[in-house]
Design an enzyme around this catalytic site. Structure first.
Site: not given
Ligand code: XLS
Ligand code: NI
Ligand code: NI
Length: 436
Positions: A101, A104
């Site tokens: 993200h 991150d």
């Molecule tokens: C959350 C999601 C997230 C997505 C990416 O539950 O799995 O991690 O994969 O935003």
């Protein structure tokens, strides 16, 4: 820069007789299975958010994770150091891909402009590291759920200014993904959903979500982004009802808003479980619409009703997943992203290695097992044969649209009571166990 994992060697394949916890027992990247090296079948990715940013908090306690390289500051230097450690991690594990993200990898600034500059700075660092170590970005995404401005949602917020902010953030995250040559871009629902219908205009919110996705498609064209867009279904968490509930709901949404040509699904095992589906069900639904794109490889806890994001270790699960991937002819832009975190009690850096090794080995076994099941042919033959009454005669006439109620009534009146055959579920379950 000094190594972050000085006592951990590069992880190599030692085979099933090895007792070394820091070795692969099944994953051998270059071993050819069905005409293709394992690593190209599996396309493993690590998730930046869990690997580098998850402090291992839970609702009852503070984080426990030990990350000696991280000074917990919001500085760009700290962000760069993290990126270097992350690539050392990818390198030692032989993971070819990663996912992130925007927030991150780069700290959120005091203003949108500052956040954008931070992201651009980190893209440069990531680009350098990718080139140095030959790693690839599987997909990028924008974090549209952590900041308080997104408490009512992002694209589905009641506040138009928030929609505008979210769109700007997606724009920058797409720029970053394109600059890093990402294979794809993911939209996970975040807070796109509702907690109560008392204050929610569902129709209007869905229209807005579709509008944002159409803008993303237009922007991709504008900047020449050739990556694949994915939607990631999840039925709840953080909202009580997430609009992208499951594969079927996502496909219906995409069809309704004329987006199906531009999107595939990124399916996550734990989200399937939360939707009271098996991962196999979700994969079958997506594959049926030619929209099976990528996999967030994790698993839930059988006794807990939330998204525990555990590493996948169940060979039945990985076999089913790889069966569907092989049946569709393999991943194109997608891959297996370990959207998974170690338990709060597994707080040391080496635990991150054990976790990924286990997931990679579980999928290597799943791949080999699924390939063997397909080669054997009995399972596919059984299913094909089970539907053979549709291949000719009245079945083919129905499938071809050549008959209606009147003809079918005449047919049934002139034929004896249908004789049906056993589904042989237990026999097929035993057949699968021959391979596991
Ligand atoms: C959350 C999601 C997230 C997505 C990416 O539950 O799995 O991690 O994969 O935003
Ligand atoms: Ni996910
Ligand atoms: Ni999840």
């Amino acid at each position: 820069m000094s190594e972050a994992f000085p006592n951990i060697p590069r992880i190599s394949y030692e085979g099933v007789d090895s007792r070394n916890p820091l070795a692969f027992k099944h994953y051998r990247p270059d071993e050819v299975v069905g005409g293709k090296p394992m690593k190209d079948h599996l396309r493993f990715a690590a998730a930046y958010w869990h690997t580098m940013r998850n402090e291992l908090t839970d609702p009852f306690g503070v984080g426990t994770s030990l990350k000696p390289w991280d000074d917990r500051s919001n500085s760009l230097d700290n962000a760069r150091r993290r990126a270097e450690v992350f690539f050392e991690f990818l390198d030692k594990l032989g993971l070819d891909f990663y996912c992130f993200h925007d927030r991150d990898v780069a700290p959120e600034g005091a203003t949108l402009a500052e956040s954008n500059r931070n992201l651009e700075a980190l893209v440069e660092t990531l680009q350098t590291l990718q080139d140095q170590l030959g790693k690839q970005l599987l997909w990028g995404t924008a974090c549209l759920f952590a900041h308080p401005r997104y408490m009512h949602g992002a694209a589905t917020s009641c506040d138009a200014d928030v929609f505008a902010y979210a769109a700007s953030q997606v724009k920058s995250a797409m720029d970053a993904t394109r600059a890093l040559n990402g294979e794809g871009y993911v939209f996970w629902g975040g807070r796109e959903g509702y907690t109560t219908l008392l204050n929610t205009d569902v129709k209007r919110e869905l229209d807005h979500l579709a509008a944002l996705l159409h803008m993303a498609v237009d922007y991709a064209r504008e900047i020449g982004f050739k990556g694949q867009f994915f939607i990631e279904p999840k039925p709840k968490e953080p909202t009580a009802h997430q609009y992208d509930s499951d594969a079927a709901a996502c496909l219906n949404f995409l069809r309704q808003y004329d987006l199906l040509d531009h999107f595939q699904l990124n399916l996550e095992t734990n989200h399937a479980t939360l939707a009271q589906h098996s991962m196999w069900h979700e994969m079958t639904v997506a594959a049926g619409a030619s929209a099976l794109g990528s996999v967030d490889a994790n698993t839930g806890h059988p006794h807990l009703g939330w998204d525990t994001d555990q590493f996948p270790t169940d060979i039945y699960l990985t076999t089913q997943i790889m069966l569907e991937i092989l049946r569709m002819g393999g991943f194109t832009k997608g891959g297996l992203n370990f959207d998974a975190k170690v338990r709060r009690e597994s707080f040391e850096p080496v635990d991150l290695f054990h976790a990924h090794i286990g997931g990679m080995d579980a999928f290597a076994r799943g791949l080999k097992t699924a390939h063997a099941i397909i080669e054997d042919g009995r399972l596919d033959d059984f299913v094909k044969n089970r539907y053979s009454s549709w291949d000719s005669g009245i079945g083919a006439e129905i499938e071809n649209g050549e008959v209606g109620f009147a003809q079918l009534e005449a047919y049934s009146l002139s034929h004896a009571e249908p004789t049906v055959e056993s589904g042989r579920q237990e026999m097929l379950e035993n057949l699968i166990n021959e391979f596991i």
